[in-house]
Scaffold this motif. Structure first.
Motif, mmCIF file in Angstrom:
data_model
loop_
_atom_site.group_PDB
_atom_site.id
_atom_site.type_symbol
_atom_site.label_atom_id
_atom_site.label_comp_id
_atom_site.label_asym_id
_atom_site.label_seq_id
_atom_site.Cartn_x
_atom_site.Cartn_y
_atom_site.Cartn_z
ATOM 1 N N ARG A 1 5.852 -1.999 -12.102
ATOM 2 C CA ARG A 1 4.980 -3.191 -12.117
ATOM 3 C C ARG A 1 5.726 -4.408 -11.561
ATOM 4 N N PHE A 2 6.985 -4.568 -11.980
ATOM 5 C CA PHE A 2 7.779 -5.689 -11.482
ATOM 6 C C PHE A 2 8.014 -5.565 -9.974
ATOM 7 N N LEU A 3 8.319 -4.355 -9.532
ATOM 8 C CA LEU A 3 8.587 -4.134 -8.111
ATOM 9 C C LEU A 3 7.336 -4.371 -7.265
ATOM 10 N N GLU A 4 6.190 -3.892 -7.746
ATOM 11 C CA GLU A 4 4.948 -4.082 -6.995
ATOM 12 C C GLU A 4 4.646 -5.558 -6.796
ATOM 13 N N ALA A 5 4.904 -6.357 -7.826
ATOM 14 C CA ALA A 5 4.666 -7.800 -7.724
ATOM 15 C C ALA A 5 5.602 -8.429 -6.692
ATOM 16 N N ARG A 6 6.852 -7.965 -6.677
ATOM 17 C CA ARG A 6 7.818 -8.491 -5.700
ATOM 18 C C ARG A 6 7.395 -8.115 -4.274
ATOM 19 N N ILE A 7 7.027 -6.853 -4.084
ATOM 20 C CA ILE A 7 6.675 -6.354 -2.756
ATOM 21 C C ILE A 7 5.410 -7.037 -2.243
ATOM 22 N N ALA A 8 4.477 -7.336 -3.150
ATOM 23 C CA ALA A 8 3.228 -7.994 -2.753
ATOM 24 C C ALA A 8 3.482 -9.372 -2.157
ATOM 25 N N SER A 9 4.548 -10.027 -2.604
ATOM 26 C CA SER A 9 4.850 -11.372 -2.113
ATOM 27 C C SER A 9 5.925 -11.378 -1.027
ATOM 28 N N ASP A 10 6.660 -10.253 -0.888
ATOM 29 C CA ASP A 10 7.732 -10.201 0.106
ATOM 30 C C ASP A 10 7.928 -8.757 0.559
ATOM 31 N N ASN A 11 7.443 -8.416 1.753
ATOM 32 C CA ASN A 11 7.556 -7.054 2.264
ATOM 33 C C ASN A 11 8.994 -6.578 2.400
ATOM 34 N N ASP A 12 9.943 -7.495 2.567
ATOM 35 C CA ASP A 12 11.347 -7.111 2.722
ATOM 36 C C ASP A 12 11.887 -6.432 1.469
ATOM 37 N N LYS B 1 0.826 -1.198 0.000
ATOM 38 C CA LYS B 1 0.000 0.000 0.000
ATOM 39 C C LYS B 1 0.868 1.259 0.000
ATOM 40 N N ALA B 2 1.947 1.238 0.779
ATOM 41 C CA ALA B 2 2.864 2.381 0.822
ATOM 42 C C ALA B 2 3.515 2.597 -0.534
ATOM 43 N N PHE B 3 3.887 1.499 -1.188
ATOM 44 C CA PHE B 3 4.513 1.590 -2.505
ATOM 45 C C PHE B 3 3.546 2.203 -3.521
ATOM 46 N N ARG B 4 2.306 1.726 -3.503
ATOM 47 C CA ARG B 4 1.307 2.246 -4.449
ATOM 48 C C ARG B 4 1.040 3.735 -4.219
ATOM 49 N N SER B 5 1.065 4.149 -2.963
ATOM 50 C CA SER B 5 0.788 5.556 -2.663
ATOM 51 C C SER B 5 1.908 6.477 -3.152
ATOM 52 N N CYS B 6 3.063 5.893 -3.441
ATOM 53 C CA CYS B 6 4.206 6.680 -3.950
ATOM 54 C C CYS B 6 4.367 6.535 -5.466
ATOM 55 N N TYR B 7 3.401 5.916 -6.124
ATOM 56 C CA TYR B 7 3.544 5.588 -7.550
ATOM 57 C C TYR B 7 3.854 6.830 -8.391
ATOM 58 N N LYS B 8 3.087 7.914 -8.198
ATOM 59 C CA LYS B 8 3.310 9.118 -8.994
ATOM 60 C C LYS B 8 4.689 9.720 -8.732
ATOM 61 N N ASP B 9 5.089 9.704 -7.454
ATOM 62 C CA ASP B 9 6.417 10.224 -7.098
ATOM 63 C C ASP B 9 7.524 9.398 -7.755
#
Length: 247
Positions: free
Chosen positions: A88-99, A35-43
């Motif tokens: 898109r690649f990063l979001e998929a990674r973060i969704a499966s691993d918060n680290d 969620k934090a990553f998505r909220s920074c998408y435009k930035d």
């Protein structure tokens, strides 16, 4: 899971205690990493000005596959298109691993052009920027004298394992070890895989085979001094190298 703090474990001189470099915000639960990553998408879309370089760094840290890196780096794409693939690649990674989120923040913190993005990501996640220890306390923790064993190419893998997390600073390390700009450019050109880890490995191999005139012999004290320098600022890794028992 929702994390209340980021814990970065550093080696301790006495072998028992750890140093936490970030503390949690009182009475505040950090947002989920995705969620934090998505909220920074435009930035991120606006702030990542060189997606090719970022893709190479992410690949070097294992956050992108080779095919994903190559997809981002396709020459026919605009910067926005490259960033769309990258995010898109990063979001998929973060969704499966918060680290992965924390690793991304660390990479951005090591690049002057992206420190503001690192700060934005941490704010959205709910991290504070208050060190848990003072600068003098941190320095005191690593004040043990470095060992000075002479190193050779057989130590390349062992050294790389200890310092690969700062591979994005391979050029700064190279300059500290006495390499000229032309020699660093040569490594960039000749290294086949084009990741920062590959560059660092090639740099270490050259240094261990033939140390520049700055140092008579490559040894762990010289390398630790460079890692501790104002340009590299990797005190914990300097300690690891300086105290390692190289065979």
């Amino acid at each position: 899971s929702i994390l209340s703090k980021v814990r970065i474990t550093l080696p301790s001189p006495n072998g028992f205690s750890n140093v936490n470099s970030w503390t949690s915000v009182p009475n505040h639960t950090p947002q989920m990493a995705e969620k934090a990553f998505r909220s920074c998408y435009k930035d991120l879309m606006k702030g990542i000005t060189d997606p090719n370089d970022v893709a190479v760094s992410l690949y070097g840290e294992g956050l992108l596959t080779a095919s994903e890196r190559d997809q981002v780096m396709q020459a026919t794409q605009t910067i926005d298109q490259k960033n769309q693939h990258l995010l898109r690649f990063l979001e998929a990674r973060i969704a499966s691993d918060n680290d992965v989120f924390d690793k991304l923040v660390e990479i951005f913190e090591n690049e002057d052009a992206y420190t503001s993005l690192a700060k934005k990501l941490k704010e959205k996640r709910g991290y504070t920027g208050k060190p848990a220890t003072t600068e003098s306390q941190s320095a005191a923790a690593y004040s043990v004298a470095d060992k000075s064993k002479v190193l050779n190419e057989e130590h390349t893998d062992e050294i790389l394992k200890l310092i690969r997390k700062c591979s994005s600073k391979w050029k700064e390390i190279g300059r500290g070890l006495g390499f000229k700009k032309s020699e660093l450019d040569e490594i960039s050109t000749e290294t086949a895989r084009n990741s920062t880890v590959d560059y660092l490995e090639a740099l270490l191999s050259r240094w261990l085979n033939w140390a520049p005139p700055v140092h008579e012999f490559p040894n762990q004290k010289n390398l630790a001094t460079v890692l501790r320098s104002s340009e590299v600022k990797e005190e914990a890794l300097a300690y690891s190298i300086g105290q390692a028992d190289f065979k």
